[in-house]
Design an enzyme around this catalytic site. Structure first.
Site, PDB file in Angstrom:
ATOM      1  N   ASP A 174      45.522 -18.254 -29.429  1.00  0.00           N
ATOM      2  CA  ASP A 174      44.549 -18.066 -30.505  1.00  0.00           C
ATOM      3  C   ASP A 174      45.095 -18.605 -31.823  1.00  0.00           C
ATOM      4  O   ASP A 174      44.379 -19.266 -32.589  1.00  0.00           O
ATOM      5  CB  ASP A 174      44.214 -16.578 -30.630  1.00  0.00           C
ATOM      6  CG  ASP A 174      43.291 -16.283 -31.791  1.00  0.00           C
ATOM      7  OD1 ASP A 174      42.132 -16.726 -31.758  1.00  0.00           O
ATOM      8  OD2 ASP A 174      43.723 -15.618 -32.751  1.00  0.00           O
ATOM      9  N   GLU A 232      42.161 -19.569 -24.439  1.00  0.00           N
ATOM     10  CA  GLU A 232      43.190 -19.380 -25.468  1.00  0.00           C
ATOM     11  C   GLU A 232      44.556 -19.169 -24.818  1.00  0.00           C
ATOM     12  O   GLU A 232      45.574 -19.690 -25.308  1.00  0.00           O
ATOM     13  CB  GLU A 232      42.823 -18.199 -26.362  1.00  0.00           C
ATOM     14  CG  GLU A 232      41.644 -18.500 -27.276  1.00  0.00           C
ATOM     15  CD  GLU A 232      41.283 -17.349 -28.177  1.00  0.00           C
ATOM     16  OE1 GLU A 232      40.650 -17.594 -29.214  1.00  0.00           O
ATOM     17  OE2 GLU A 232      41.625 -16.185 -27.847  1.00  0.00           O
TER      18      GLU A 232
END
Length: 226
Positions: free
Chosen positions: A46, A118
């Protein structure tokens, strides 16, 4: 016993043959298996995604303000965008689930798809470094960046502005219902502007449902003005 990771499909997705399969195996393992899962890699990925996108926005839009870049980044790094890219790549087909999550439809969960891509970025970063992660991110997000002709306005902000410009009360949001298992919830949110108008929408998170409800109500109100 878990099925072995489909390395050919994985290589097609990331654009290279993985060397450290342990990282990618971890990136594609859901917590419902009872094994070590992708959460730590998702946390890392992320941040890598945000860094690469922020850097690209800074370079591509030299006249954009901090607020404009933040609006663009919010859309590009949103769970909805990540999930759409993961689904387009058929990444959920590679995720390992426990029996219950699998029967609950975990493979079709946008939340899980977004988390997995992610985590995959995190694994790619650890194995091959920032440039490899950047290459992958720009290959998948590049067209979306190019397609942002103007900084998108968040539907909630746009609805708030609509109400204020017409002397109306600010929008109010309420949770109508929450359904589904913890790993794949569905929220229904209602938004209203006094007694003027009301709309409802669903989403995989409270924020996503609020955004969808705001967009629906704004479209209805703007349609009435035409």
């Amino acid at each position: 016993m878990s099925d072995p990771l489909n390395t050919e499909a994985l290589a097609d997705i990331i654009g290279c043959i993985p060397d450290d399969l342990t990282l990618y195996d971890l990136a594609l393992t859901h917590g419902s298996t009872g094994r070590a899962d992708y959460q730590r890699l998702e946390f890392l990925g992320d941040r890598v995604l945000g860094l690469v996108l922020a850097s690209e926005l800074y370079t591509r839009f030299p006249a954009a303000s901090e607020g404009e870049m933040s609006s663009r980044l919010h859309v590009l790094a949103s769970g909805a965008t990540c999930a759409a890219i993961a689904q387009r790549l058929d990444l959920p087909a590679l995720i390992r689930f426990g029996a219950q999550a699998r029967s609950d439809g975990g493979r079709h969960s946008d939340n899980i798809a977004a988390d997995a891509i992610e985590a995959l970025i995190g694994a790619l970063f650890l194995e091959r470094g920032i440039e490899a992660a950047r290459t992958f991110i720009l290959a998948q997000w590049g067209a979306l960046i190019d397609g942002q002709q103007a900084a998108p306005k968040h539907p909630k902000a746009a609805l708030q502005e609509w109400a204020l410009a017409r002397g109306r009360r600010p929008p109010e949001y309420e949770i109508v219902s929450r359904e589904g298992p913890d790993h794949a919830p569905r929220f229904r949110i209602a938004v209203s502007i006094g007694k003027l108008a009301r709309a409802e929408a669903q989403g995989a998170s409270k924020q996503a449902a609020e955004k969808a409800a705001a967009a629906a109500l704004l479209a209805e109100l703007e349609g009435q003005e035409k």
